[in-house]
Design a protein around this motif. Structure first.
Motif, PDB file in Angstrom:
ATOM      1  N   SER A   7       0.852  -1.184   0.000  1.00  0.00           N
ATOM      2  CA  SER A   7       0.000   0.000   0.000  1.00  0.00           C
ATOM      3  C   SER A   7       0.888   1.234   0.000  1.00  0.00           C
ATOM      4  O   SER A   7       1.914   1.275   0.669  1.00  0.00           O
ATOM      5  CB  SER A   7      -0.900   0.015   1.237  1.00  0.00           C
ATOM      6  OG  SER A   7      -1.828  -1.043   1.186  1.00  0.00           O
ATOM      7  N   VAL A   8       0.457   2.243  -0.761  1.00  0.00           N
ATOM      8  CA  VAL A   8       1.186   3.499  -0.847  1.00  0.00           C
ATOM      9  C   VAL A   8       0.278   4.599  -0.326  1.00  0.00           C
ATOM     10  O   VAL A   8      -0.884   4.707  -0.723  1.00  0.00           O
ATOM     11  CB  VAL A   8       1.621   3.801  -2.299  1.00  0.00           C
ATOM     12  CG1 VAL A   8       2.318   5.145  -2.390  1.00  0.00           C
ATOM     13  CG2 VAL A   8       2.522   2.685  -2.813  1.00  0.00           C
ATOM     14  N   VAL A   9       0.820   5.429   0.568  1.00  0.00           N
ATOM     15  CA  VAL A   9       0.059   6.514   1.187  1.00  0.00           C
ATOM     16  C   VAL A   9       0.463   7.841   0.565  1.00  0.00           C
ATOM     17  O   VAL A   9       1.646   8.096   0.358  1.00  0.00           O
ATOM     18  CB  VAL A   9       0.330   6.548   2.711  1.00  0.00           C
ATOM     19  CG1 VAL A   9      -0.426   7.689   3.369  1.00  0.00           C
ATOM     20  CG2 VAL A   9      -0.029   5.221   3.346  1.00  0.00           C
ATOM     21  N   GLY A  10      -0.533   8.683   0.270  1.00  0.00           N
ATOM     22  CA  GLY A  10      -0.261  10.044  -0.171  1.00  0.00           C
ATOM     23  C   GLY A  10      -0.537  10.322  -1.636  1.00  0.00           C
ATOM     24  O   GLY A  10      -0.440  11.470  -2.066  1.00  0.00           O
ATOM     25  N   MET A  11      -0.879   9.315  -2.415  1.00  0.00           N
ATOM     26  CA  MET A  11      -1.160   9.555  -3.834  1.00  0.00           C
ATOM     27  C   MET A  11      -2.544  10.185  -3.984  1.00  0.00           C
ATOM     28  O   MET A  11      -3.496   9.737  -3.355  1.00  0.00           O
ATOM     29  CB  MET A  11      -1.109   8.244  -4.623  1.00  0.00           C
ATOM     30  CG  MET A  11       0.232   7.584  -4.645  1.00  0.00           C
ATOM     31  SD  MET A  11       0.291   6.135  -5.732  1.00  0.00           S
ATOM     32  CE  MET A  11      -0.988   5.083  -5.030  1.00  0.00           C
ATOM     33  N   THR A  12      -2.631  11.231  -4.826  1.00  0.00           N
ATOM     34  CA  THR A  12      -3.909  11.920  -5.003  1.00  0.00           C
ATOM     35  C   THR A  12      -4.323  12.097  -6.455  1.00  0.00           C
ATOM     36  O   THR A  12      -5.425  12.566  -6.717  1.00  0.00           O
ATOM     37  CB  THR A  12      -3.857  13.320  -4.354  1.00  0.00           C
ATOM     38  OG1 THR A  12      -2.792  14.061  -4.965  1.00  0.00           O
ATOM     39  CG2 THR A  12      -3.629  13.222  -2.852  1.00  0.00           C
ATOM     40  N   CYS A  13      -3.437  11.762  -7.416  1.00  0.00           N
ATOM     41  CA  CYS A  13      -3.774  12.028  -8.822  1.00  0.00           C
ATOM     42  C   CYS A  13      -3.006  11.079  -9.747  1.00  0.00           C
ATOM     43  O   CYS A  13      -2.168  10.294  -9.306  1.00  0.00           O
ATOM     44  CB  CYS A  13      -3.442  13.475  -9.172  1.00  0.00           C
ATOM     45  SG  CYS A  13      -1.677  13.845  -9.074  1.00  0.00           S
ATOM     46  N   GLY A  14      -3.276  11.211 -11.028  1.00  0.00           N
ATOM     47  CA  GLY A  14      -2.617  10.390 -12.029  1.00  0.00           C
ATOM     48  C   GLY A  14      -1.113  10.620 -12.083  1.00  0.00           C
ATOM     49  O   GLY A  14      -0.347   9.699 -12.358  1.00  0.00           O
ATOM     50  N   HIS A  15      -0.686  11.853 -11.813  1.00  0.00           N
ATOM     51  CA  HIS A  15       0.758  12.131 -11.796  1.00  0.00           C
ATOM     52  C   HIS A  15       1.436  11.330 -10.689  1.00  0.00           C
ATOM     53  O   HIS A  15       2.553  10.840 -10.869  1.00  0.00           O
ATOM     54  CB  HIS A  15       1.020  13.625 -11.607  1.00  0.00           C
ATOM     55  CG  HIS A  15       2.474  13.940 -11.463  1.00  0.00           C
ATOM     56  ND1 HIS A  15       3.348  13.896 -12.527  1.00  0.00           N
ATOM     57  CD2 HIS A  15       3.216  14.244 -10.380  1.00  0.00           C
ATOM     58  CE1 HIS A  15       4.563  14.181 -12.087  1.00  0.00           C
ATOM     59  NE2 HIS A  15       4.515  14.400 -10.791  1.00  0.00           N
ATOM     60  N   CYS A  16       0.775  11.215  -9.549  1.00  0.00           N
ATOM     61  CA  CYS A  16       1.306  10.422  -8.433  1.00  0.00           C
ATOM     62  C   CYS A  16       1.519   8.978  -8.872  1.00  0.00           C
ATOM     63  O   CYS A  16       2.566   8.383  -8.602  1.00  0.00           O
ATOM     64  CB  CYS A  16       0.335  10.446  -7.245  1.00  0.00           C
ATOM     65  SG  CYS A  16      -0.045  12.077  -6.584  1.00  0.00           S
ATOM     66  N   VAL A  17       0.525   8.425  -9.543  1.00  0.00           N
ATOM     67  CA  VAL A  17       0.596   7.046 -10.026  1.00  0.00           C
ATOM     68  C   VAL A  17       1.772   6.898 -10.990  1.00  0.00           C
ATOM     69  O   VAL A  17       2.553   5.949 -10.897  1.00  0.00           O
ATOM     70  CB  VAL A  17      -0.730   6.634 -10.703  1.00  0.00           C
ATOM     71  CG1 VAL A  17      -0.589   5.305 -11.431  1.00  0.00           C
ATOM     72  CG2 VAL A  17      -1.844   6.567  -9.674  1.00  0.00           C
ATOM     73  N   SER A  18       1.923   7.860 -11.895  1.00  0.00           N
ATOM     74  CA  SER A  18       3.021   7.816 -12.868  1.00  0.00           C
ATOM     75  C   SER A  18       4.379   7.881 -12.182  1.00  0.00           C
ATOM     76  O   SER A  18       5.316   7.165 -12.558  1.00  0.00           O
ATOM     77  CB  SER A  18       2.899   8.973 -13.860  1.00  0.00           C
ATOM     78  OG  SER A  18       1.750   8.835 -14.639  1.00  0.00           O
ATOM     79  N   ALA A  19       4.504   8.741 -11.174  1.00  0.00           N
ATOM     80  CA  ALA A  19       5.775   8.892 -10.462  1.00  0.00           C
ATOM     81  C   ALA A  19       6.158   7.597  -9.760  1.00  0.00           C
ATOM     82  O   ALA A  19       7.308   7.152  -9.835  1.00  0.00           O
ATOM     83  CB  ALA A  19       5.692  10.045  -9.463  1.00  0.00           C
ATOM     84  N   VAL A  20       5.203   6.979  -9.073  1.00  0.00           N
ATOM     85  CA  VAL A  20       5.476   5.723  -8.369  1.00  0.00           C
ATOM     86  C   VAL A  20       5.808   4.618  -9.376  1.00  0.00           C
ATOM     87  O   VAL A  20       6.773   3.875  -9.202  1.00  0.00           O
ATOM     88  CB  VAL A  20       4.282   5.320  -7.468  1.00  0.00           C
ATOM     89  CG1 VAL A  20       4.463   3.909  -6.928  1.00  0.00           C
ATOM     90  CG2 VAL A  20       4.115   6.317  -6.327  1.00  0.00           C
ATOM     91  N   THR A  21       5.026   4.540 -10.442  1.00  0.00           N
ATOM     92  CA  THR A  21       5.266   3.514 -11.462  1.00  0.00           C
ATOM     93  C   THR A  21       6.656   3.662 -12.059  1.00  0.00           C
ATOM     94  O   THR A  21       7.398   2.675 -12.197  1.00  0.00           O
ATOM     95  CB  THR A  21       4.201   3.606 -12.581  1.00  0.00           C
ATOM     96  OG1 THR A  21       2.912   3.426 -12.001  1.00  0.00           O
ATOM     97  CG2 THR A  21       4.431   2.550 -13.652  1.00  0.00           C
ATOM     98  N   GLU A  22       7.042   4.877 -12.388  1.00  0.00           N
ATOM     99  CA  GLU A  22       8.352   5.119 -13.000  1.00  0.00           C
ATOM    100  C   GLU A  22       9.493   4.727 -12.064  1.00  0.00           C
ATOM    101  O   GLU A  22      10.437   4.041 -12.476  1.00  0.00           O
ATOM    102  CB  GLU A  22       8.483   6.594 -13.376  1.00  0.00           C
ATOM    103  CG  GLU A  22       9.795   6.927 -14.046  1.00  0.00           C
ATOM    104  CD  GLU A  22       9.899   8.385 -14.445  1.00  0.00           C
ATOM    105  OE1 GLU A  22      11.026   8.885 -14.505  1.00  0.00           O
ATOM    106  OE2 GLU A  22       8.854   9.019 -14.679  1.00  0.00           O
TER     107      GLU A  22
END
Length: 70
Positions: A7-22
């Protein structure tokens, strides 16, 4: 093949998802990354078990916090 879920805490948008994925995609041994914004879920697939500390460091590099598996 090995799959791990966190689980990842603090993501709020698609950019967050992209940053974690990258960032997590760059961890040695990771072959696939799936991040679910709604649940905060992070699922990682690798040919062998992936080092959890390396995954945690990648999530933190992206600016978020990884908690224990979900």
């Amino acid at each position: 093949m090995s799959t791990s879920t966190y689980s990842v805490v603090g993501m709020t948008c698609g950019h967050c998802v992209s940053a974690v994925t990258e960032e997590v995609s760059q961890v040695p041994g990771v072959t696939a990354v799936d991040v679910d914004l709604a649940s905060g879920g992070l699922t990682i697939t690798g040919d062998a078990p992936v080092d959890e500390d390396a995954v945690r460091a990648a999530v933190e590099e992206a600016g978020y916090e990884m908690t224990a598996g979900r």
